[in-house]
Design an enzyme around this catalytic site. Structure first.
Site, PDB file in Angstrom:
ATOM      1  N   ARG A 137       0.846  -1.192   0.000  1.00 44.17           N
ATOM      2  CA  ARG A 137       0.000   0.000   0.000  1.00 44.17           C
ATOM      3  C   ARG A 137       0.881   1.242   0.000  1.00 44.17           C
ATOM      4  O   ARG A 137       2.101   1.167   0.177  1.00 44.17           O
ATOM      5  CB  ARG A 137      -0.902   0.020   1.246  1.00 44.17           C
ATOM      6  CG  ARG A 137      -0.131   0.048   2.549  1.00 44.17           C
ATOM      7  CD  ARG A 137      -0.946   0.514   3.735  1.00 44.17           C
ATOM      8  NE  ARG A 137      -0.241   0.276   4.984  1.00 44.17           N
ATOM      9  CZ  ARG A 137       0.750   1.018   5.467  1.00 44.17           C
ATOM     10  NH1 ARG A 137       1.187   2.065   4.779  1.00 44.17           N
ATOM     11  NH2 ARG A 137       1.330   0.732   6.622  1.00 44.17           N
ATOM     12  N   GLY A 138       0.238   2.402  -0.160  1.00 44.57           N
ATOM     13  CA  GLY A 138       0.957   3.655   0.004  1.00 44.57           C
ATOM     14  C   GLY A 138       1.147   3.963   1.484  1.00 44.57           C
ATOM     15  O   GLY A 138       0.613   3.286   2.357  1.00 44.57           O
ATOM     16  N   THR A 146       2.519   1.792  10.188  1.00 41.43           N
ATOM     17  CA  THR A 146       1.403   1.927  11.119  1.00 41.43           C
ATOM     18  C   THR A 146       1.276   0.655  11.924  1.00 41.43           C
ATOM     19  O   THR A 146       1.959  -0.341  11.681  1.00 41.43           O
ATOM     20  CB  THR A 146       0.090   2.273  10.397  1.00 41.43           C
ATOM     21  OG1 THR A 146      -0.865   2.747  11.368  1.00 41.43           O
ATOM     22  CG2 THR A 146      -0.488   1.080   9.667  1.00 41.43           C
ATOM     23  N   TYR A 147       0.378   0.705  12.907  1.00 35.88           N
ATOM     24  CA  TYR A 147       0.131  -0.421  13.806  1.00 35.88           C
ATOM     25  C   TYR A 147      -1.316  -0.868  13.673  1.00 35.88           C
ATOM     26  O   TYR A 147      -2.231  -0.043  13.509  1.00 35.88           O
ATOM     27  CB  TYR A 147       0.390   0.013  15.254  1.00 35.88           C
ATOM     28  CG  TYR A 147      -0.297  -0.858  16.286  1.00 35.88           C
ATOM     29  CD1 TYR A 147       0.209  -2.118  16.621  1.00 35.88           C
ATOM     30  CD2 TYR A 147      -1.462  -0.421  16.919  1.00 35.88           C
ATOM     31  CE1 TYR A 147      -0.431  -2.924  17.548  1.00 35.88           C
ATOM     32  CE2 TYR A 147      -2.109  -1.222  17.853  1.00 35.88           C
ATOM     33  CZ  TYR A 147      -1.585  -2.468  18.167  1.00 35.88           C
ATOM     34  OH  TYR A 147      -2.234  -3.264  19.079  1.00 35.88           O
ATOM     35  N   PHE A 163      -8.522   1.704   5.756  1.00 36.61           N
ATOM     36  CA  PHE A 163      -8.422   2.558   6.938  1.00 36.61           C
ATOM     37  C   PHE A 163      -8.272   1.721   8.204  1.00 36.61           C
ATOM     38  O   PHE A 163      -8.651   0.550   8.248  1.00 36.61           O
ATOM     39  CB  PHE A 163      -9.648   3.477   7.059  1.00 36.61           C
ATOM     40  CG  PHE A 163     -10.963   2.762   7.256  1.00 36.61           C
ATOM     41  CD1 PHE A 163     -11.376   2.347   8.512  1.00 36.61           C
ATOM     42  CD2 PHE A 163     -11.805   2.521   6.175  1.00 36.61           C
ATOM     43  CE1 PHE A 163     -12.584   1.695   8.700  1.00 36.61           C
ATOM     44  CE2 PHE A 163     -13.025   1.868   6.352  1.00 36.61           C
ATOM     45  CZ  PHE A 163     -13.415   1.456   7.616  1.00 36.61           C
ATOM     46  N   CYS A 196       3.215   6.619  10.748  1.00 35.02           N
ATOM     47  CA  CYS A 196       3.109   7.247   9.428  1.00 35.02           C
ATOM     48  C   CYS A 196       4.260   8.192   9.151  1.00 35.02           C
ATOM     49  O   CYS A 196       4.150   9.116   8.335  1.00 35.02           O
ATOM     50  CB  CYS A 196       1.760   7.961   9.274  1.00 35.02           C
ATOM     51  SG  CYS A 196       0.347   6.863   9.488  1.00 35.02           S
TER      52      CYS A 196
END
Length: 241
Positions: free
Chosen positions: A94-95, A99-100, A181, A198
């Protein structure tokens, strides 16, 4: 663009599922959708089949994921640290940066053929954000966007203590989407202390239960997010599976 427009979306709740298993499942649905679109191009319009759309809801065991544009140094744990915190680590397609994901976080993976809705990735991202903003408003929490940053933020206007409550990271090919998301509902945000979320090191992360001062019913949150997505994307027929 497909001649046949299909705004029917199948919502599938995968429960608590290993990240790799969910990723493999996404890839399968994504590949099937792209293959159908390629096949349709060789057929007369009357012989084409509509592409399917899916919205996957899932929670993951503790895991850190690094996007294509991310930097490995934004993960602050070594292999021993990951093992100590019972967390996995994946580099994914993904772009975005790192993240967690973990229990208490609602992760949404839309596998949508945007030819069925609109061919605009910017609009797509904004509508995903808007579904979370509207859900937070249902709980009396004011949220919005910060210019130049993706995701959904609290204290987005004065920015005295801006904090992210939902991260975004997507992939799109031939207008078919995947990834999506990650909305902190009852999340253990201490895990964000093991990364530079991020790639942003000057803003905090929060979770809905912390803002409300009590645990939140995840099923209710899912229902509100679903309804807002349906309305924002003008989805016509919905199957809850």
């Amino acid at each position: 663009m497909n001649e046949i427009i299909n705004k029917k979306v199948e919502f599938r709740d995968l429960g608590l599922l290993d990240y790799q298993a969910a990723w493999d499942y996404q890839e399968k649905l994504f590949a099937e959708t792209v293959a159908l679109k390629i096949s349709n191009r060789t057929l007369d319009p009357a012989d084409q089949s509509p592409s399917n759309n899916y919205m996957l809801f899932v929670e993951h065991p503790h895991v850190f994921t690094l996007g294509k544009s991310g930097k490995e140094e934004n993960l602050l744990l070594d292999e021993q640290g990951l093992e100590k915190h019972q967390a996995l680590y994946y580099k994914i397609n993904r772009g975005g940066d790192i993240t967690y994901h973990g229990p208490g976080q609602l992760v949404g993976y839309p596998i949508l053929d945007l030819d069925n809705f609109f061919t605009d990735i910017h609009k797509y991202l904004r509508l995903l954000e808007e579904a979370i903003i509207l859900t937070l408003a249902d709980y009396g929490v004011v949220a919005g966007r910060i210019e130049g940053l993706t995701g959904v933020w609290l204290d987005h206007l004065e920015q005295k203590n801006p904090r992210k409550i939902c991260a975004m990271g997507v992939k799109s090919s031939r207008w078919v989407t995947m990834h999506g998301f990650a909305f902190n509902v009852n999340a253990d945000i201490s895990y964000f202390g093991h990364i530079i979320p991020c790639g942003i090191d000057d803003k905090a992360v929060t979770s809905l239960h912390l803002e409300l001062g009590k645990p939140v019913n995840m099923e209710h949150v899912k229902a509100r997010v679903k309804q807002h997505l349906i309305e924002l994307f003008e989805m016509e027929r919905i199957e809850l599976i």
